[in-house]
Enzyme design. Structure first.
Site, mmCIF file in Angstrom:
data_model
loop_
_atom_site.group_PDB
_atom_site.id
_atom_site.type_symbol
_atom_site.label_atom_id
_atom_site.label_comp_id
_atom_site.label_asym_id
_atom_site.label_seq_id
_atom_site.Cartn_x
_atom_site.Cartn_y
_atom_site.Cartn_z
ATOM 1 N N GLU A 122 53.580 32.077 48.556
ATOM 2 C CA GLU A 122 53.063 33.228 47.813
ATOM 3 C C GLU A 122 52.743 34.360 48.799
ATOM 4 O OE1 GLU A 122 49.344 32.445 45.878
ATOM 5 O OE2 GLU A 122 49.537 34.175 44.550
ATOM 6 N N ASP A 181 52.002 31.695 36.194
ATOM 7 C CA ASP A 181 50.712 31.032 36.410
ATOM 8 C C ASP A 181 49.963 30.933 35.080
ATOM 9 O OD1 ASP A 181 48.296 30.127 37.355
ATOM 10 O OD2 ASP A 181 48.141 31.589 38.985
ATOM 11 N N ARG A 226 49.955 23.481 45.791
ATOM 12 C CA ARG A 226 49.530 24.893 45.821
ATOM 13 C C ARG A 226 48.292 25.163 46.665
ATOM 14 N NH1 ARG A 226 50.739 29.345 45.535
ATOM 15 N NH2 ARG A 226 49.501 30.263 43.874
ATOM 16 N N ARG A 249 56.542 36.228 40.662
ATOM 17 C CA ARG A 249 55.663 35.630 39.665
ATOM 18 C C ARG A 249 55.486 36.656 38.567
ATOM 19 N NH1 ARG A 249 49.216 34.250 39.852
ATOM 20 N NH2 ARG A 249 49.088 36.441 39.292
ATOM 21 N N GLU A 267 45.550 25.245 43.764
ATOM 22 C CA GLU A 267 44.853 26.289 44.524
ATOM 23 C C GLU A 267 43.340 26.106 44.511
ATOM 24 O OE1 GLU A 267 46.236 29.838 42.423
ATOM 25 O OE2 GLU A 267 44.242 30.103 41.601
ATOM 26 N N HIS A 322 47.030 29.620 34.846
ATOM 27 C CA HIS A 322 45.628 29.770 35.241
ATOM 28 C C HIS A 322 44.680 28.873 34.460
ATOM 29 C CE1 HIS A 322 42.909 32.237 37.799
ATOM 30 N NE2 HIS A 322 44.007 32.195 38.510
ATOM 31 N N TYR A 329 44.209 37.959 32.985
ATOM 32 C CA TYR A 329 44.440 37.470 34.325
ATOM 33 C C TYR A 329 45.818 37.861 34.879
ATOM 34 C CZ TYR A 329 46.090 34.709 38.038
ATOM 35 O OH TYR A 329 46.673 34.376 39.220
ATOM 36 N N GLU A 354 52.641 27.191 37.048
ATOM 37 C CA GLU A 354 51.479 26.846 37.867
ATOM 38 C C GLU A 354 50.231 26.643 37.016
ATOM 39 O OE1 GLU A 354 50.542 30.008 40.581
ATOM 40 O OE2 GLU A 354 48.609 29.129 41.114
ATOM 41 N N HIS A 362 54.072 39.287 43.303
ATOM 42 C CA HIS A 362 53.409 39.321 41.993
ATOM 43 C C HIS A 362 53.937 40.501 41.195
ATOM 44 C CE1 HIS A 362 49.610 36.753 42.659
ATOM 45 N NE2 HIS A 362 50.573 36.333 43.439
ATOM 46 N N ASN A 409 36.550 33.294 47.738
ATOM 47 C CA ASN A 409 36.408 34.444 46.846
ATOM 48 C C ASN A 409 35.195 34.338 45.919
ATOM 49 O OD1 ASN A 409 37.372 36.912 46.050
ATOM 50 N ND2 ASN A 409 39.112 36.132 44.870
ATOM 51 N N TRP A 449 38.951 30.112 33.549
ATOM 52 C CA TRP A 449 39.535 31.340 34.100
ATOM 53 C C TRP A 449 40.685 30.997 35.025
ATOM 54 C CZ3 TRP A 449 40.242 33.767 38.913
ATOM 55 C CH2 TRP A 449 40.833 35.061 38.772
ATOM 56 N N ASP A 455 42.884 37.178 48.660
ATOM 57 C CA ASP A 455 41.591 36.633 49.099
ATOM 58 C C ASP A 455 41.749 35.591 50.208
ATOM 59 O OD1 ASP A 455 42.338 35.694 46.195
ATOM 60 O OD2 ASP A 455 41.290 33.970 47.031
HETATM 61 O O1 KDG Z 1 40.431 33.655 44.128
HETATM 62 C C1 KDG Z 1 41.230 33.341 43.030
HETATM 63 C C2 KDG Z 1 42.608 33.928 43.184
HETATM 64 O O2 KDG Z 1 43.102 33.690 44.457
HETATM 65 C C3 KDG Z 1 43.569 33.328 42.198
HETATM 66 O O3 KDG Z 1 43.176 33.647 40.916
HETATM 67 C C4 KDG Z 1 44.974 33.815 42.452
HETATM 68 O O4 KDG Z 1 45.827 32.312 40.800
HETATM 69 C C5 KDG Z 1 45.996 32.953 41.804
HETATM 70 C C6 KDG Z 1 47.289 32.861 42.472
HETATM 71 O O5 KDG Z 1 48.105 32.065 42.020
HETATM 72 O O6 KDG Z 1 47.481 33.560 43.454
HETATM 73 MG MG MG Z 2 47.266 30.684 40.730
#
Ligand code: KDG
Ligand code: MG
Length: 408
Positions: free
Chosen positions: A345, A216, A289, A147, A268, A218, A159, A242, A122, A37, A408, A322
Site C-alpha cells: 500500500e 476495503d 495486512r 484501491r 492492519e 473496513h 470511510y 480487505e 488510493h 493513529n 469503523w 499514519d
Molecule cells: O489508522 C487507520 C488507518 O490507517 C486505516 O483506516 C487505513 O484502512 C486503512 C487502509 O487500508 O489503509
Molecule cells: Mg484498511
C-alpha cells in the site's frame, strides 16, 4: 559499543508522528516509527517512561535478544501500544546495524528478490465521475493497482473517500483534528451492498481487465453479508477484498471462503503472529495486512511473513499516511527481500511530512524502491520536526442510521 541514548520525538507536520531515536556510543543514529493513529501519546509514554532506561547500556547488535527482552520480559504481552513501542526499538536497531554494515537494510534480509515493489494507490470519489477521474490520474502516473472506495447514495462522508472533489488525491487523511472527541460518520450496510458491485462493473467496463482493483470493507460486514459481497464482486476480479468482517473474529472468514473465490486480505489492526494463527493455518486469507510499525517491527514481521509463506499466503503490508516514512521504509526493505511479496500500500505523505522525514525511496511507474543508502534510508530532521507541535486528532466513530455504534 552500546546504546548511549534513547529519545522520543513527537511531531505533527500535517499529522501526528511518534519517532524513536537511538544513538550508540560511537554516534550512530537509528530511527524507529512508533505512530499509533489517535493514541500517539500512549506509545510515546510507554517508550520514554518505561523502555528508554532499559535500553541504555545494552549492546545495540543484539536485536533478537532485545526484542525478546521487551516482549517476554514485560510479562504483559501483545496489544497495539506495546507492539508499536517494540517495533520502534526494533526498527531503530536494524537501522543502526545496516548503517554499521554500510548496506541498505534489504541486503541484511537476504538481498533483493525483485527489481521493485508493486504498490497500490488510493483512488476515491464521492460519485462515479470523481472516482473515474481519480483512477485515470493514477493510471497516468503509472500505477498498476488502485484501491477503490466511493460514496454510497443516501450516506454522507464515509470511510476512505476523499471529500475534496475529483482528481488524484494525496491528501486523504482519516484522523481528524476534531477537538476533544472524534467526529462521527453514518453507515448503512444494506445500501452499500446494493451499490458497490455495480461500481466495480462500471470500472471494468471503462478501464478493462488489466488494472488491479482492491477494496476495503473496513470491518463493516457480518460474516453472511461479507460472503454475499465477495460472491457478488467475483466477476470483477478483485485483487483483494480487505477487512470484510471485524478482524478479531478469525472464524468468520470460514463462512466467506465457503461462498467465494474473491481473494481476502486482513490484519492492519493485528499486532502479533498469534492473531493470524487460524487464518494462516486454515488458509482463510490470501494477504497479510499488518503494518511493520504495529506488529513488533522488522524482526516480528519477517517471522510472520515466513510463516505465511509456508501456506502460500503473500504480503500486503499496511502503508497509509499514519505509518511514518520510517515505517514505510521498513516495509519496503522487507517487500524487496522476501519471496512471498504480494503488493504494498502506498499513500504518499504530504510535503510538510517529507520536509521533516528525509526519504531516499523512489517511485517509478507503479513501483517503489527503498534506495541504497545504508540503513533504512530515512533521516528525521529534528529542527524541522520541532516546528510542528502535537495536535490531538481522532479517527472517526461510525454509527448506523438509527444511531447504533458500528465498526469503523
Ligand atoms: O489508522 C487507520 C488507518 O490507517 C486505516 O483506516 C487505513 O484502512 C486503512 C487502509 O487500508 O489503509
Ligand atoms: Mg484498511
Amino acid at each position: 559499543m552500546s546504546i548511549e541514548s534513547v529519545d522520543v520525538v513527537i511531531t505533527s507536520p500535517g499529522r501526528n508522528f511518534v519517532t524513536l531515536k537511538v544513538v550508540t556510543s560511537d554516534g550512530i543514529v537509528g530511527w524507529g516509527d512508533a505512530t499509533l493513529n489517535g493514541r500517539e501519546l500512549s506509545v510515546a509514554s510507554y517508550l520514554s517512561d518505561h523502555v528508554a532506561s532499559m535500553l541504555v547500556g545494552r549492546d545495540e547488535d543484539r536485536i533478537e535478544d532485545t526484542w525478546q527482552y521487551l516482549y517476554r520480559g514485560a510479562y504483559w504481552r501483545r496489544g497495539p501500544v506495546t507492539m508499536a513501542a517494540i517495533a520502534a526499538v526494533d526498527m531503530a536497531l536494524w537501522d543502526i546495524k545496516a548503517k554499521k554494515a554500510g548496506m541498505p537494510l534489504y541486503q541484511l534480509l537476504g538481498g533483493a528478490s525483485r527489481d521493485g515493489v508493486r504498490v497500490y494507490a488510493h483512488a476515491s470519489g464521492t460519485d462515479f465521475e470523481a472516482l473515474t477521474n481519480a483512477i485515470t490520474g493514477y493510471r497516468e502516473l503509472g500505477f498498476t493497482a488502485v484501491r477503490v472506495q466511493t460514496g454510497v447514495p443516501g450516506l454522507g462522508q464515509i470511510y476512505g473517500v476523499s471529500a475534496a472533489g475529483p482528481g488524484v488525491r494525496y491528501d486523504y487523511e482519516p484522523a481528524k483534528r476534531s477537538g476533544d472527541r472524534p467526529a462521527e460518520e453514518t453507515w448503512d450496510t444494506r445500501q452499500y451492498l446494493n451499490h458497490m458491485p455495480g461500481v466495480f462493473a462500471k470500472i471494468r467496463e471503462e478501464f478493462g481487465t488489466d488494472l488491479r482493483l482492491l477494496h476495503d470493507g473496513h470491518h463493516r460486514m457480518s460474516p453472511i453479508e461479507a460472503a454475499r459481497f465477495a460472491k457478488d464482486v467475483e466477476p470483477y476480479d478483485l485483487f483483494w477484498l480487505e477487512d470484510c468482517t471485524p478482524s478479531e473474529d478469525q472464524a468468520a472468514l470460514r463462512l466467506v471462503r465457503q461462498h467465494s473465490t474473491t481473494p481476502l486480505a486482513i490484519g492492519e489492526v493485528f499486532n502479533t503472529v498469534f492473531d493470524y494463527q487460524t487464518l494462516i493455518t486454515e488458509r482463510l486469507i490470501d494477504y497479510v495486512r499488518s503494518a511493520v510499525t504495529h506488529t513488533g517491527g522488522i524482526t516480528a514481521m519477517k517471522k510472520l511473513l515466513d510463516f505465511a509463506a509456508i501456506y502460500g499466503i503473500r504480503s500486503g503490508i499496511h502503508g497509509p499516511t499514519d505509518i511514518s516514512p520510517i515505517g514505510m521504509a521498513a516495509a519496503l526493505h522487507l517487500d524487496l527481500a522476501i519471496h512471498n511479496f504480494g503488493i504494498q500500500e502506498y499513500m504518499p505523505h504530504n510535503e510538510q511530512t517529507l520536509e521533516v522525514f528525509r526519504t531516499s525511496f523512489t517511485f517509478d511507474r507503479g513501483f517503489l524502491h527503498p534506495g541504497d543508502e545504508p540503513g533504512l534510508g530515512v533521516e528525521l530532521d529534528e529542527e524541522a520536526a520541532s516546528a510542528h507541535e502535537y495536535t490531538k486528532a481522532y479517527l472517526p466513530v461510525n454509527r448506523l442510521l438509527d444511531g447504533t455504534v458500528h465498526d469503523w
